[in-house]
Design a protein around this motif. Structure first.
Motif, short mmCIF file in Angstrom:
data_model
loop_
_atom_site.label_atom_id
_atom_site.label_comp_id
_atom_site.label_asym_id
_atom_site.label_seq_id
_atom_site.Cartn_x
_atom_site.Cartn_y
_atom_site.Cartn_z
N ALA A 55 1.04 32.37 78.97
CA ALA A 55 0.66 33.64 78.37
C ALA A 55 0.38 34.72 79.41
O ALA A 55 0.46 35.91 79.11
CB ALA A 55 -0.57 33.45 77.48
N GLU A 56 0.06 34.32 80.63
CA GLU A 56 -0.21 35.28 81.71
C GLU A 56 1.08 35.79 82.35
O GLU A 56 1.03 36.60 83.28
CB GLU A 56 -1.11 34.64 82.78
N VAL A 57 2.23 35.34 81.87
CA VAL A 57 3.57 35.69 82.34
C VAL A 57 3.70 35.59 83.87
O VAL A 57 4.23 36.47 84.53
CB VAL A 57 4.04 37.07 81.80
N GLN A 58 3.25 34.45 84.40
CA GLN A 58 3.34 34.19 85.82
C GLN A 58 4.36 33.09 86.16
O GLN A 58 4.77 32.97 87.31
CB GLN A 58 1.96 33.78 86.37
N GLN A 59 4.74 32.26 85.16
CA GLN A 59 5.65 31.14 85.38
C GLN A 59 6.95 31.38 84.62
O GLN A 59 7.07 31.01 83.45
CB GLN A 59 5.00 29.83 84.93
N PRO A 60 7.95 32.01 85.25
CA PRO A 60 9.16 32.37 84.54
C PRO A 60 10.03 31.17 84.18
O PRO A 60 10.10 30.19 84.92
CB PRO A 60 9.89 33.29 85.52
N MET A 61 10.68 31.27 83.03
CA MET A 61 11.67 30.27 82.60
C MET A 61 13.07 30.83 82.80
O MET A 61 13.91 30.19 83.41
CB MET A 61 11.45 29.90 81.14
N PHE A 62 13.34 32.03 82.23
CA PHE A 62 14.63 32.68 82.41
C PHE A 62 14.51 34.16 82.14
O PHE A 62 13.54 34.62 81.55
CB PHE A 62 15.70 32.06 81.50
N THR A 63 15.53 34.89 82.58
CA THR A 63 15.67 36.29 82.21
C THR A 63 17.09 36.49 81.69
O THR A 63 18.03 35.83 82.13
CB THR A 63 15.43 37.27 83.37
N TYR A 64 17.21 37.37 80.73
CA TYR A 64 18.51 37.78 80.19
C TYR A 64 18.56 39.29 80.28
O TYR A 64 17.60 39.97 79.91
CB TYR A 64 18.67 37.35 78.73
N SER A 65 19.64 39.84 80.79
CA SER A 65 19.80 41.28 80.82
C SER A 65 21.16 41.65 80.27
O SER A 65 22.14 40.93 80.47
CB SER A 65 19.63 41.83 82.25
N GLY A 66 21.20 42.75 79.57
CA GLY A 66 22.46 43.23 79.01
C GLY A 66 22.47 44.74 79.01
O GLY A 66 21.42 45.38 78.90
N THR A 67 23.65 45.32 79.16
CA THR A 67 23.81 46.76 79.09
C THR A 67 25.07 47.09 78.33
O THR A 67 26.00 46.27 78.25
CB THR A 67 23.90 47.40 80.49
N GLY A 68 25.10 48.28 77.78
CA GLY A 68 26.29 48.73 77.08
C GLY A 68 26.00 49.96 76.26
O GLY A 68 24.90 50.51 76.29
N PRO A 69 27.00 50.38 75.50
CA PRO A 69 26.82 51.57 74.67
C PRO A 69 26.04 51.25 73.40
O PRO A 69 25.89 50.09 73.03
CB PRO A 69 28.26 51.96 74.31
N TYR A 70 25.54 52.29 72.77
CA TYR A 70 24.91 52.14 71.47
C TYR A 70 25.23 53.37 70.64
O TYR A 70 25.64 54.40 71.17
CB TYR A 70 23.40 51.93 71.57
N ARG A 71 25.05 53.22 69.35
CA ARG A 71 25.18 54.36 68.46
C ARG A 71 24.19 54.18 67.32
O ARG A 71 23.85 53.06 66.96
CB ARG A 71 26.59 54.53 67.93
N VAL A 72 23.71 55.28 66.80
CA VAL A 72 22.81 55.24 65.66
C VAL A 72 23.66 55.17 64.40
O VAL A 72 24.52 56.02 64.17
CB VAL A 72 21.88 56.47 65.63
N ILE A 73 23.45 54.11 63.61
CA ILE A 73 24.22 53.91 62.38
C ILE A 73 23.72 54.84 61.30
O ILE A 73 24.49 55.38 60.51
CB ILE A 73 24.12 52.45 61.92
#
Length: 148
Positions: A55-73
């Motif tokens: 809960a203290e976010v000190q022991q990482p398991m993984f990270t996922y990052s993504g980028t791209g376009p978006y549009r408001v539907i």
């Protein structure tokens, strides 16, 4: 700052970082803590999901990052005054910090060539949710209230 009920596409720009949340593991034997950050710019978005053992976010398991376009539907059907933006990640990467093949298999990533500490581009190795990320599209509901 937009007022409640007046969220518009320009209101999305910026960094959105809700509080850390607890999520059960796929086998429900333990919890993971997730920190998710979304950055909206004029026409692109970036998503960063970080999973931790504690809960203290000190022991990482993984990270996922993504980028791209978006549009408001359009307006959200679920929340008055909110918008439904559609995000398409054209680049996605995963970094693992612990070797847990059973967890990777349980979320459809058994075939992904992951190695500890290295960001790996997510090719078509994902066989199911939640990380079907090559050309991944997700739907977020966004609302800017009086307090931001």
């Amino acid at each position: 700052m937009a007022r409640a009920g007046t969220t518009d596409p320009q209101s999305l720009s910026g960094t959105w970082a809700p509080p850390v949340t607890s999520q059960p593991s796929p086998d429900r034997a333990q919890s993971a803590w997730l920190r998710q950050t979304v950055i909206f710019e004029a026409t692109t978005e970036s998503v960063l999901t970080e999973a931790f053992h504690d809960a203290e976010v000190q022991q990482p398991m993984f990270t996922y990052s993504g980028t791209g376009p978006y549009r408001v539907i359009g307006p959200s059907g679920a929340i008055d005054g909110a918008l439904d933006p559609k995000l398409e990640n054209t680049r996605s990467a995963m970094t693992i910090f612990v070797d847990a093949p059973e967890i990777r298999a349980s979320i459809g990533m058994a075939a992904c060539p992951l190695s500890i500490g290295a960001a790996v581009d997510m090719p078509d190795c994902v066989s199911g949710p939640p990380f079907s990320v090559t050309r991944w599209a997700d739907l977020f509901v966004a609302m800017v209230d009086q307090d931001g």
